[in-house]
Write an enzyme that holds these catalytic residues in place. Structure first.
Site, PDB file in Angstrom:
ATOM      1  N   GLY A   1       0.847  -1.186   0.000  1.00  0.00           N
ATOM      2  CA  GLY A   1       0.000   0.000   0.000  1.00  0.00           C
ATOM      3  C   GLY A   1       0.873   1.223   0.000  1.00  0.00           C
TER       4      GLY A   1
ATOM      5  CG  ASP B   1     -10.089   2.390   2.235  1.00  0.00           C
ATOM      6  OD1 ASP B   1     -11.025   2.231   1.428  1.00  0.00           O
ATOM      7  OD2 ASP B   1      -8.907   2.150   1.952  1.00  0.00           O
TER       8      ASP B   1
END
Ligand SMILES: *[C@@H]1O[C@H](CO)[C@@H](O)[C@H](O)[C@H]1NC(C)=O
Ligand SMILES: *[C@@H]1O[C@H](CO)[C@@H](O)[C@H](O)[C@H]1NC(C)=O
Ligand SMILES: *[C@@H]1O[C@H](CO)[C@@H](O)[C@H](O)[C@H]1NC(C)=O
Ligand SMILES: *[C@@H]1O[C@H](CO)[C@@H](O)[C@H](O)[C@H]1NC(C)=O
Ligand SMILES: *[C@@H]1O[C@H](CO)[C@@H](O)[C@H](O)[C@H]1NC(C)=O
Length: 835
Positions: free
Chosen positions: A504, A619
């Site tokens: 990420g 998220d």
């Protein structure tokens, strides 16, 4: 942008406000602060900073003992071999061997300036360059984990609403001491910082920023544009201003403007305390002699401020020293490419007096590169023969602690509200254990928080079979959350690529095994880039406190050797998504799917309402819901980047976390993410679980691409069963499906206010599970939920309760781990600190 409109009304109001309020001070030639403490720390002689400085720094060690020092332990240290040009003020230091504080009584409430001088040296077995410590002022964290090898002056501007100002030094980590060479504390001139005098500049345009004075400001840059360096002797508030040259993006775009004429400070404009004459007597203007440039261009300065997404106060100083008559100069101001002022007209803002100093305050977030860019350029209404733009001075101050108040911006509100609860919490913890340290761990102090958990015995809980092995390990082996880098290296086979399980913005995620064969997931920040270190550290403070059965917990961290590493419990079965569709998906039963959704809802519910309170995940998606070996679901990836676009996101320009297909549509209308945004995303996950397809699948027919839209259509038609995962066919009870579909539909309401709270969602999912199980367990007396619009049922089987404070345990599952583990974590930190 309306370029044709007359000089900005907004600027006028803001500036006029400052003008009226500042009038009292404009003419005082020398400023005498009401409160004025200048301390020569660790010394028994009074001294001035430089020979020309008339101010005397008073010794803090006298024959009678230390003065101003209120508590703790400290010693005076003297540099035996000072370098010849180092000021005498820097030849002594006070060294704090335990958390200690100075206490200054405050005669006048309001804004104060606080400065710390640090000039490390070696003496009597102390090497001050090895000190690492934090500094607080009346509970506000000013300096976090500070250490220095060079001379540093730190300046803060903060409001004191108390009868005294207590400055606490507390060492951190392995360092056993902190130090300081000199301290200045003095009252700022009245209205030095105006509460509503600043403009918030950003992608939402311009808004008035409220309650500015409630923030602690840390001076990052103070620039005399077009001028020379100014030292404390040249400035009524003893500030240092430096030249701007090194910050100019294109030096050839700017040309010096200098006047010998003393500026016309006038009642209503900036005062000498806002900035001294020398700042206003020089400027940079457009270099129109440069033929390489177009006729209209900007002058831009780039000021590095550390990390991105951090809010700063930018104070720009102007004085029209370039025009020969009034109303010649109209220019635009940009901050980080956002328009901050259009058609700025210094003539009208200074009541038609040329060369009259003024300033404007702006609030802006630092950009993704960790900088604040200031541009000035000609405005559209300036006549082509008089095209020009100027700037005389810049001050940039970081807003250190999030205020508890509302900002003008809606988006800002969310961020600040979230940030402040976290920040406040972290600060509180640090203070608490600083206090504890200084009290030599008198246990009584902590008792009150623990009363409700008295009935629990930790061994019972961890020995219990309901909980995974990880909790025992966490408690027994990782008393200290800090994990040596060497151990992480061994655990991950020196970050073997074959062990990468994800990646990420933050960096790579590795699978690892600790010496005791505990499996871990290791999130490693890009090595060497220590950008966001303060955020990283505050994340740890927060994450280590968040413990819940349905949240993936942090079991340690490492910040050695320029590494930023977070170590989490390893989730054997990986992301939920993997089990729903795609190659090798595991075809979960409906009951199992419901249980997974219920678990995730519980985790989310805890984030929204639990002890950390008010955390918006931002998220939620099926890749952020992980399953352990028993298919117990846990929400992952909360925490990071919550209080600003740090770590995860230094390169994401929107500052919005959130994934395509899951993002609250209200965000596009209002630029605001709320806990109801999480509910929306969760609704998408619910349909994903039911239909076993991605939230967005571009390969499908147009009307099917977006799952939320597609599923809602079928739900509204009452034909949801047409699109469910074929593997579930014949498995789902009609009424369970109905309940589930309705719940998901409500989550996806267009407007946040129409969506249920996650607590309601949880409740409804519990009910859907109950309906599913009812036939096989007739004894449970299920309700036949025939009436779609019936008001919600009475007492649910397991009522999700909004936990009221830190000491709650979760009703229903009630494993109490959150509380017990918190207290252990807490004592671990204490032991660590106390070493
Ligand atoms: C230092 O200054 C303070 C305050 O002016 C005074 O009370 C004190 O006596 C001075 N100490 C010495 C050693 O001169
Ligand atoms: C200063 O602050 C204290 C504490 O909040 C308050 O009691 C006092 O009235 C204030 N004084 C003034 C002059 O505002
Ligand atoms: C923020 O400002 C409002 C009014 O503008 C005021 O009522 C409130 O008390 C302020 N809050 C703080 C923390 O200063
Ligand atoms: C600033 O003060 C110094 C003395 O410390 C003096 O020599 C210098 O001329 C002053 N600079 C200006 C621009 O006034
Ligand atoms: C000045 O900079 C701003 C922001 O980057 C830009 O929008 C504007 O077009 C520039 N003006 C000129 C004249 O280049």
């Amino acid at each position: 942008m309306n370029l044709k409109r007359p000089p900005s009304m907004e600027t006028k109001t803001v500036v006029l406000l400052s003008l009226t309020l500042l009038s009292l001070f404009s003419f005082s030639s020398s400023f005498t602060p009401t409160d004025n403490y200048l301390i020569n720390c660790g010394s028994n002689t009074n001294t001035s900073f430089t020979p020309t400085d008339s101010r005397i720094f008073v010794a803090d060690s006298t024959k009678q003992g230390s003065i101003f020092l209120s508590k703790g332990q400290s010693i005076s240290l003297k540099n035996q071999n000072p370098s010849p040009n180092s000021p005498t003020l820097y030849n002594t230091a006070r060294v704090f061997t335990a958390a200690s504080s100075y206490k200054f009584s405050v005669k006048r409430n309001g804004t104060h300036l606080v400065r710390f001088h640090f000039s490390p040296f070696k003496a009597q077995g102390f090497d001050l360059t090895t000190a690492k410590f934090s500094v607080f002022a009346n509970g506000n964290l000013l300096l976090r984990d500070f250490s220095t090898k060079v001379v540093v002056l730190k300046e803060y501007i903060l409001r004191v609403d108390d009868y005294d100002l207590e400055i606490l030094f507390s060492s951190v980590g392995d360092s056993r001491f902190g130090f300081v060479n000199a301290i200045e504390v003095f009252s700022a001139p009245k209205d030095f910082i105006l509460d509503e005098g600043a403009k918030l500049v950003g992608k939402n345009g311009i808004e008035v920023y409220k309650n500015l004075s409630s923030h602690v400001l840390e001076t990052v840059h103070r620039i005399n544009v077009g001028g020379s360096k100014l030292v404390p002797f040249n400035d009524t508030l003893w500030r240092t201003w430096i030249p701007d040259e090194d910050f100019l993006v294109l030096k050839s775009a700017a040309k010096l403007a200098v006047t010998t004429q003393v500026p016309n400070y006038q009642s209503g404009g900036a005062s000498r305390e806002i900035a001294p004459e020398n700042v206003y007597m020089t400027a940079q203007q457009m270099n129109r002699d440069n033929n390489q440039l177009q006729s209209r261009f900007n002058i831009t300065w780039n000021f590095p401020v550390g990390s991105g997404g951090v809010r700063h106060l930018v104070r720009l100083h102007f004085c029209d020293i370039v025009s020969t008559s009034l109303n010649q100069l109209y220019f635009d101001v940009y901050l980080n490419e956002y328009s901050a002022d259009n058609d700025l007209d210094l003539s009208s803002l200074t009541f038609h007096v040329l060369s009259s100093p003024m300033y404007v305050d702006y609030i802006v977030d630092s950009n993704d590169l960790g900088a604040v860019r200031v541009s000035v350029g000609p405005s559209a209404i300036s006549s082509s023969s008089k095209v020009n733009a100027i700037l005389n001075g810049v001050e940039i101050m970081k807003m250190v602690n999030p205020s508890r108040s509302q900002s003008g911006s809606k988006k800002g509100t969310v961020w600040i509200a979230v940030g402040s609860s976290i920040g406040g919490f972290a600060v509180l913890c640090v203070i608490v254990f600083a206090v504890i340290l200084s009290c030599k761990c008198k246990k009584k102090k902590l008792k009150p928080r623990r009363v409700e958990s008295a009935a629990w015995t930790p061994l019972g809980v961890y020995g219990g079979s309901t909980h995974s092995r990880m909790s025992e390990v966490t408690v027994n082996e990782y008393r200290n959350l800090k994990i040596p880098f060497a151990d992480v290296q061994v655990a991950t086979n020196n970050f073997d690529n074959s062990l990468i399980i994800g990646s990420g913005g933050f960096g790579m995620v590795f699978k690892g095994v600790l010496k005791d064969s505990t499996k871990i997931a290791v999130k490693r920040g890009v090595p060497g880039s220590r950008q966001g270190l303060p955020e990283f550290q505050s994340e740890i403070a927060v994450l280590s406190k968040i413990r819940h059965r349905h949240l993936v917990s942090l079991i340690g961290y490492c910040e050695e050797q320029s590494e930023m590493i977070l170590v989490y419990e390893y989730m054997e079965k990986g992301p939920l998504k993997k089990h729903l569709y795609g190659p090798g998906c595991s075809r979960l039963s409906w009951k199992r799917r419901l249980e997974i959704c219920i678990g995730a809802a519980r985790g989310l519910h805890y984030l929204h309402t639990g002890s950390a309170q008010g955390i918006i995940h931002r998220d939620i998606k099926s890749t952020n819901i992980l399953l352990d070996e028993n298919y117990v679901s846990k929400v992952a990836d909360f925490g990071l980047s919550r209080s600003g676009p740090c770590l995860d996101e230094t390169h994401v320009s929107t500052g919005v976390k959130g994934s395509f297909g899951y993002l609250d549509p209200e965000y596009f209308r209002r630029q605001q993410l709320t806990d109801k945004s999480d509910v929306y995303s969760f609704g998408v996950v619910l349909f994903e679980v039911l239909c076993a397809r991605p939230a967005v699948d571009p390969l499908l027919a147009r009307e099917q691409v977006n799952l939320a839209e597609w599923a809602i259509q079928w739900q509204k038609k009452g034909m949801l069963e047409q699109i469910i995962d074929p593997h579930l066919a014949g498995q789902i009870k009609q009424n369970s499906l109905k309940k589930f579909g309705e719940t998901a539909e409500k989550c996806l309401a267009d407007y946040g206010v129409d969506r249920p709270s996650i607590g309601d969602v949880l409740w409804n999912l519990e009910y859907a599970l109950q309906l599913q199980e009812s036939a096989s367990e007739p004894s449970r007396e299920p309700h036949e939920d025939n009436n779609v619009n019936a008001p919600e049922l009475p007492t649910p089987r397991i009522a999700p309760q909004a936990p009221s404070n830190n000491t709650e345990t979760e009703t229903g599952y009630g494993d109490g781990t959150s509380e017990i583990r918190n207290s252990l974590v807490f004592s671990q930190l204490m032991t660590n600190e106390g070493r």
